[in-house]
Write an enzyme that holds these catalytic residues in place. Sequence first.
Site, PDB file in Angstrom:
ATOM      1  CG  HIS A   1      -2.072 -24.232  83.068  1.00  0.00           C
ATOM      2  ND1 HIS A   1      -2.223 -23.793  81.784  1.00  0.00           N
ATOM      3  CD2 HIS A   1      -3.148 -23.788  83.741  1.00  0.00           C
ATOM      4  CE1 HIS A   1      -3.340 -23.099  81.680  1.00  0.00           C
ATOM      5  NE2 HIS A   1      -3.936 -23.087  82.856  1.00  0.00           N
TER       6      HIS A   1
HETATM    7  N1  UDP Z   1       0.303 -16.123  78.710  1.00  0.00           N
HETATM    8  C1  UDP Z   1       1.401 -15.291  78.872  1.00  0.00           C
HETATM    9  N2  UDP Z   1       2.604 -15.866  79.159  1.00  0.00           N
HETATM   10  C2  UDP Z   1       2.792 -17.218  79.251  1.00  0.00           C
HETATM   11  C3  UDP Z   1       1.663 -18.046  79.050  1.00  0.00           C
HETATM   12  C4  UDP Z   1       0.443 -17.474  78.797  1.00  0.00           C
HETATM   13  O1  UDP Z   1       1.297 -14.071  78.760  1.00  0.00           O
HETATM   14  O2  UDP Z   1       3.916 -17.668  79.503  1.00  0.00           O
HETATM   15  C5  UDP Z   1      -1.009 -15.519  78.443  1.00  0.00           C
HETATM   16  C6  UDP Z   1      -1.653 -16.017  77.169  1.00  0.00           C
HETATM   17  O3  UDP Z   1      -1.298 -15.288  76.083  1.00  0.00           O
HETATM   18  C7  UDP Z   1      -3.129 -15.904  77.436  1.00  0.00           C
HETATM   19  C8  UDP Z   1      -3.220 -16.131  78.925  1.00  0.00           C
HETATM   20  O4  UDP Z   1      -1.923 -15.936  79.456  1.00  0.00           O
HETATM   21  O5  UDP Z   1      -3.570 -14.605  77.136  1.00  0.00           O
HETATM   22  C9  UDP Z   1      -3.762 -17.522  79.150  1.00  0.00           C
HETATM   23  O6  UDP Z   1      -3.451 -17.918  80.362  1.00  0.00           O
HETATM   24  P1  UDP Z   1      -3.625 -19.401  80.876  1.00  0.00           P
HETATM   25  O7  UDP Z   1      -3.158 -20.355  79.861  1.00  0.00           O
HETATM   26  O8  UDP Z   1      -3.011 -19.394  82.218  1.00  0.00           O
HETATM   27  O9  UDP Z   1      -5.194 -19.459  81.101  1.00  0.00           O
HETATM   28  P2  UDP Z   1      -6.365 -20.158  80.350  1.00  0.00           P
HETATM   29  O10 UDP Z   1      -6.512 -19.539  79.024  1.00  0.00           O
HETATM   30  O11 UDP Z   1      -6.023 -21.596  80.263  1.00  0.00           O
HETATM   31  O12 UDP Z   1      -7.539 -19.901  81.229  1.00  0.00           O
END
Ligand code: UDP
Length: 361
Positions: free
Chosen positions: A209
């Site tokens: 994303h």
């Molecule tokens: N996550 C979730 N479902 C999904 C994708 C991600 O529960 O379909 C959780 C994942 O396990 C993690 C968090 O969302 O704990 C990360 O989110 P994201 O990738 O949006 O944020 P980033 O880590 O890139 O800031």
Amino acid sequence: MKITIVAGARPNFIKIAPIIKAIEKKQTEGAAISFRLVHTGQHYDKNLSDTFFEELNIPKPNSNLEVKSGSQAEQTGAIMVAFEKELQQNPCDLVLVVGDVNSTMACAIVAKKQNIKVAHVEAGIRSGDRTMPEEINRIVTDSITDYFFTTSETASDNLMKFGIEKSNIHFVGNVMIDTLYQNIERIVAPDFWNQFELETQNYIILTLHRPSNVDEEKSLINLLQGIDKMTDDKKVIFPIHPRTKAILGETNLVLKNILFVEPQGYLNFMYLIKNSFAVITDSGGISEETTILGIPCFTMRNNTERPETLNIGTNTLVGTSIEKLEKKFTEFLNIGKIKAGIPALWDGKASERIIEILLKK
Ligand code: UDP
């Protein structure tokens, strides 16, 4: 002590859940601590927001600022305007922000301008890449934070290099991992598990994303087609983020292995990660969870603000091209295993440490 806790986006919800539990525990022990939960509304889709509140038993927010989507400036500005009113109507002693999203930075600025102390959970992490909106949010937030809670010694060192006084930096561990340990017994297979004939280790999880991977439609399609070929006999489960979905629009992709599914709730997603063969992602948080679960993770980015997932954990940084991913993935297949280890204090107790420290302030 009256704390206003701010959360705006999916990774925030996962991080505040154990902090709220730690506060509630202290309340039952008679500590003078209370909280008010403010949802900025940055993420508002049910499967990026409400599902996490339900599954992680997060109390209903006391206030929802409902800012929704917009450009970086529109969103940040809208959060600031709404949060200023919120704080004026509901004064507190401390504003606690987590992570690195626009809500984190916007609410920290508003709080400081009302002379309210700010605590930042997950302070000090740096990718060194100022083209990432999150890096700007981290730098700005940490320039005005009073109490810094870090996930690693590296993050604490970054803050010291930044001129922060050592006594305000607290290396406490990782609240995201608190949530993982608190819920690991509750994880459950998604409905499509049987339909897609998934079995432990016979599939890969893909999430993308970040603007660097998804904003250019052609290169996103090229990447997906490359991953589809590369994974050979393994299915690839791709919970598609609304941002990525919007870029692909109606594009009709013919892919043999990649299966598109909705963004997953936490309990289904963790089940999928824990039982996967490997993960390909551009998320930071997921590389922490795979580190704990010992699952090989290939990060489609040129840098990471979480170096311990590379040095200690199971993460491999692969850049953003399909060629580099193929090279690293093939190396992994040839070796057949990955190094693994758990970073210091990623033990499920970070939130309790944070509340203990705040109660002494
Ligand atoms: N996550 C979730 N479902 C999904 C994708 C991600 O529960 O379909 C959780 C994942 O396990 C993690 C968090 O969302 O704990 C990360 O989110 P994201 O990738 O949006 O944020 P980033 O880590 O890139 O800031």
